[in-house]
Scaffold this motif. Structure first.
Motif, PDB file in Angstrom:
ATOM      1  N   PRO A 109       0.685  13.258  15.691  1.00  9.10           N
ATOM      2  CA  PRO A 109       1.386  13.878  14.555  1.00  9.10           C
ATOM      3  C   PRO A 109       2.793  13.319  14.367  1.00  9.10           C
ATOM      4  N   GLY A 110       3.077  12.854  13.149  1.00  7.91           N
ATOM      5  CA  GLY A 110       4.405  12.366  12.809  1.00  7.91           C
ATOM      6  C   GLY A 110       4.726  10.968  13.288  1.00  7.91           C
ATOM      7  N   LYS A 111       3.834  10.349  14.060  1.00 10.57           N
ATOM      8  CA  LYS A 111       4.104   9.014  14.593  1.00 10.57           C
ATOM      9  C   LYS A 111       3.473   7.956  13.690  1.00 10.57           C
ATOM     10  N   PRO A 112       4.106   6.784  13.582  1.00 10.71           N
ATOM     11  CA  PRO A 112       3.559   5.724  12.735  1.00 10.71           C
ATOM     12  C   PRO A 112       2.220   5.209  13.265  1.00 10.71           C
ATOM     13  N   ASN A 150       0.826  -1.199   0.000  1.00 14.20           N
ATOM     14  CA  ASN A 150       0.000   0.000   0.000  1.00 14.20           C
ATOM     15  C   ASN A 150       0.866   1.257   0.000  1.00 14.20           C
ATOM     16  N   LEU A 151       0.319   2.327  -0.569  1.00 13.66           N
ATOM     17  CA  LEU A 151       1.011   3.611  -0.620  1.00 13.66           C
ATOM     18  C   LEU A 151       0.274   4.626   0.250  1.00 13.66           C
ATOM     19  N   LEU A 152       1.015   5.469   0.933  1.00 13.41           N
ATOM     20  CA  LEU A 152       0.462   6.655   1.566  1.00 13.41           C
ATOM     21  C   LEU A 152       1.150   7.845   0.909  1.00 13.41           C
ATOM     22  N   LEU A 153       0.420   8.506   0.028  1.00 18.84           N
ATOM     23  CA  LEU A 153       0.993   9.585  -0.773  1.00 18.84           C
ATOM     24  C   LEU A 153       0.682  10.915  -0.104  1.00 18.84           C
ATOM     25  N   GLU A 154       1.713  11.503   0.497  1.00 22.53           N
ATOM     26  CA  GLU A 154       1.561  12.787   1.177  1.00 22.53           C
ATOM     27  C   GLU A 154       1.493  13.897   0.141  1.00 22.53           C
ATOM     28  N   GLU A 160       6.001   3.694   4.364  1.00 22.12           N
ATOM     29  CA  GLU A 160       6.895   2.903   5.212  1.00 22.12           C
ATOM     30  C   GLU A 160       7.144   3.581   6.544  1.00 22.12           C
ATOM     31  N   GLU A 161       7.440   4.870   6.521  1.00 26.26           N
ATOM     32  CA  GLU A 161       7.743   5.554   7.776  1.00 26.26           C
ATOM     33  C   GLU A 161       6.496   5.742   8.646  1.00 26.26           C
ATOM     34  N   MET A 162       5.297   5.687   8.031  1.00 24.19           N
ATOM     35  CA  MET A 162       4.069   5.860   8.801  1.00 24.19           C
ATOM     36  C   MET A 162       3.385   4.525   9.124  1.00 24.19           C
ATOM     37  N   GLY A 163       4.033   3.407   8.777  1.00 19.87           N
ATOM     38  CA  GLY A 163       3.488   2.102   9.116  1.00 19.87           C
ATOM     39  C   GLY A 163       2.289   1.685   8.292  1.00 19.87           C
ATOM     40  N   LEU A 164       2.124   2.280   7.105  1.00 22.45           N
ATOM     41  CA  LEU A 164       0.985   1.973   6.251  1.00 22.45           C
ATOM     42  C   LEU A 164       1.386   1.272   4.956  1.00 22.45           C
ATOM     43  N   ASP A 165       2.607   0.797   4.865  1.00 20.10           N
ATOM     44  CA  ASP A 165       3.047   0.050   3.691  1.00 20.10           C
ATOM     45  C   ASP A 165       2.633  -1.414   3.860  1.00 20.10           C
ATOM     46  N   LEU A 166       1.359  -1.664   3.795  1.00 20.20           N
ATOM     47  CA  LEU A 166       0.805  -2.979   4.127  1.00 20.20           C
ATOM     48  C   LEU A 166       1.136  -3.986   3.032  1.00 20.20           C
ATOM     49  N   ARG A 167       1.796  -5.062   3.421  1.00 16.40           N
ATOM     50  CA  ARG A 167       2.171  -6.116   2.476  1.00 16.40           C
ATOM     51  C   ARG A 167       1.137  -7.230   2.570  1.00 16.40           C
ATOM     52  N   ILE A 168      -0.070  -6.884   2.122  1.00 13.54           N
ATOM     53  CA  ILE A 168      -1.217  -7.776   2.242  1.00 13.54           C
ATOM     54  C   ILE A 168      -1.993  -7.747   0.927  1.00 13.54           C
ATOM     55  N   ASN A 169      -3.115  -8.462   0.896  1.00 16.44           N
ATOM     56  CA  ASN A 169      -4.064  -8.351  -0.214  1.00 16.44           C
ATOM     57  C   ASN A 169      -5.092  -7.287   0.162  1.00 16.44           C
ATOM     58  N   ALA A 170      -4.724  -6.026   0.000  1.00  8.90           N
ATOM     59  CA  ALA A 170      -5.588  -4.925   0.434  1.00  8.90           C
ATOM     60  C   ALA A 170      -6.733  -4.739  -0.560  1.00  8.90           C
TER      61      ALA A 170
END
Length: 568
Positions: A321-324, A262-266, A279-289
């Protein structure tokens, strides 16, 4: 396998019969006149819906895709029933395509809802995938639709598209569009998609990031905005995850463990740029999203994200704010094995917190029956009570949306189901409408009307303060649930609160607007203040603060002077 299916179904039906109490929801599929089933092309893909008011009568309608079956434009008759009025609507062209998902926005700002429908191929020839365009229809004053796909520059974008999402990422008031694409090309049959067939990234596709050129056309600016990611895309949702006043983009990818997570596009507005910080926000989910829904479950003013998956779903809770983000699904009692697609946060029972509906369904043609989930928010955790709530249907679920069928203030659930490819499925698998008959507390609905911003408030959010609660909602631009779009009217359960202390609206771009002391049990329409009024309010606040500071300073000076006089 057959014995397992029968045993699983029997257990589920027995539990449903032993559930006690009046269900929150009633299955009114037959009585409302709904007769819909999504027919897949070979397997797996499709089944989305969106909520709109195409005839502007004040009652919310539904557009639902049909795949190889006909799409349906379900007019809300205002008496608790629905009628398919696709014939004569101008949308008949959809019958030549294998449709997937649907979203709505007013792309040319003329006051009428428009429709965007994703496709994977042509239903006339079922060519090698992909061999089709997506479809854009503009709403007309006579409540019909006009095909504007070619006029808006969308014909060259042939693709295998799944979910789409409207947003306004450059804050100009014109709805932009993100489209999730799954394949660049695929020559196998869709019922053979598995880990074994998805072995490389050469089949993955770029998404489309389409900038709205002032209602005249869409321009794909994916690369211009710094994006080059390819994945097995199931679409994304525009959302302001960091509370900075612009719309970011959270993208769902299938097979994230073999290709792209998954991508989190700021959104780096005013720069024309997105940056992946998943990745830095803990949302790079390596799943079948498969899909996602957005909500502030614990009322801390920060948005949280529930993401559906094969096996275990993820609940990513904001930490500040700023935390994963942290996956708290297991800790909060939501760790159930399933194959989930649609998901919808809403305060269904009006007790003042967000509950969660999850639409479940096996892969076609496997089709082991599995019931939907209903997670009731207990304050410190969730409790799964789908059977007791009346929504534990065993159909092959896909997308789902929430809307207010009868304008009675509570939210109903429309859940799309696929028909099984193989014979022998033990229960009917048809699209369901679950009417909310059990909500008991007070409520408020809010319609946001943009002036300089989007006319239906895309990108805006409103926080209601009542009874000591902070209730945050964000306008849904689509891509939520699974390739679907909920009502754009914001809904709040208020429990026993008889007044709303205040409503704070944050418009896309950062402007703030406040209303005080509002009545409950009604729909409140809030129109965006003109920029001049916002500037005037800002300066009034600044002047007020300065005057207060001068007054306090004068008091302190007088007291100090008096003190010095006393010492003499």
């Amino acid at each position: 396998m057959e014995k397992f299916k029968v045993r699983l179904l029997a257990i589920g039906l027995l539990l449903s019969l032993t559930a006690t109490g009046q269900p929150l929801f009633t299955d009114v599929t037959d009585s409302v006149g709904l007769a819909h089933q999504f027919k897949v092309h070979e397997g797996l893909f499709g089944g989305g819906a969106c909520v709109l008011d195409f005839n502007q009568d004040g009652f919310e309608d539904i557009y639902v895709t049909g795949g190889l079956n006909s799409d349906q434009l379900l007019r809300n008759n205002g008496d608790g029933t629905l009628t398919d009025v696709l014939d004569g609507s101008g949308l008949e062209l959809t019958r030549h395509f294998v449709t997937q998902g649907a979203v709505t926005a007013d792309v040319n700002r003329d006051g009428y809802d428009d429709l965007f429908i994703t496709t994977i191929t042509s239903s006339d020839s079922l060519q090698i995938i992909p061999r089709a365009r997506n479809l854009l229809f503009l709403g007309q004053p006579d409540h019909t639709f006009r095909d504007a796909t070619e006029a808006y520059g969308l014909v060259p974008l042939y693709s295998f598209s799944t979910g789409a999402s409207f947003g306004d990422f450059n804050n100009d008031g014109w709805p932009d569009l993100y489209i999730g694409n799954y394949f660049v090309g695929y020559e196998e049959t869709l019922d053979h998609i598995s880990d074994a067939t998805i072995v490389g990234a050469n089949q993955t596709a770029n998404g489309y990031l389409l900038l709205n050129d002032e209602g005249r056309r869409f321009v794909n600016v994916y690369e211009e905005y710094g994006l080059s990611h390819r994945g097995f895309g199931f679409g994304g949702v525009f959302t302001d995850f960091d509370n900075d006043g612009d719309q970011d983009l959270f993208v769902n990818h299938d097979f994230g463990y073999k290709a792209t997570p998954n991508l989190l596009l700021e959104n780096r507005y005013p720069r024309e740029d997105f940056r992946d910080i998943a990745e830095e926000m803990g949302l790079d989910l390596r799943i079948n999203a498969m899909g996602s829904t957005v909500g502030d479950w614990n009322q801390d003013g920060l948005l949280d994200y529930y993401v559906t998956n094969i096996k275990f779903n993820h609940f990513l809770v904001a930490q500040g704010p700023g935390k994963p983000f942290v996956n708290r699904a297991k800790e909060l009692g939501m760790n159930y094995i399933s194959i989930s697609w649609g998901a919808n946060f809403a305060d269904f029972d009006h007790d003042g917190d967000l509950d969660l509906f999850v639409s479940n369904g096996d892969l076609n043609p496997n089709c082991v029956p599995m019931a939907n989930f209903y997670f009731e928010n207990l304050g410190d955790r969730f409790q799964e009570s789908g059977r007791a709530a009346g929504v534990a249907d065993y159909g092959i679920g896909r997308g789902s949306v929430t809307f207010d069928l009868e304008n009675d203030g509570d939210l109903d659930i429309f859940a799309v189901c696929q028909g099984p490819i193989l014979d022998g499925y033990p229960v009917p698998s048809v699209t369901r409408l679950f009417r909310n008959d059990g909500a008991r507390g007070n409520w408020l609905k809010i319609d946001l009307v943009g002036t300089s911003g989007d006319l239906r408030g895309l990108g805006a959010r409103a926080t209601v303060y009542a009874g000591g609660r902070q209730l945050l909602r964000e306008v849904d631009g689509g891509g939520s649930s699974h390739i679907s779009q909920n009502s754009r009217t914001l809904h709040y359960g208020l429990g026993d609160s008889e007044r709303v202390d205040s409503v704070v609206v944050h418009w896309n771009g950062g402007a703030r607007q406040v209303l005080y002391d509002q009545d409950v049990n009604r729909t409140l329409t809030i129109t965006q203040e003109p920029a001049a009024e916002q500037t005037k309010l800002w300066w009034s606040l600044v002047v007020g603060v300065l005057l207060l500071a001068l007054s306090v300073g004068a008091i302190i000076w007088k007291r100090r002077r008096a003190g010095r006089g006393g010492r003499r």
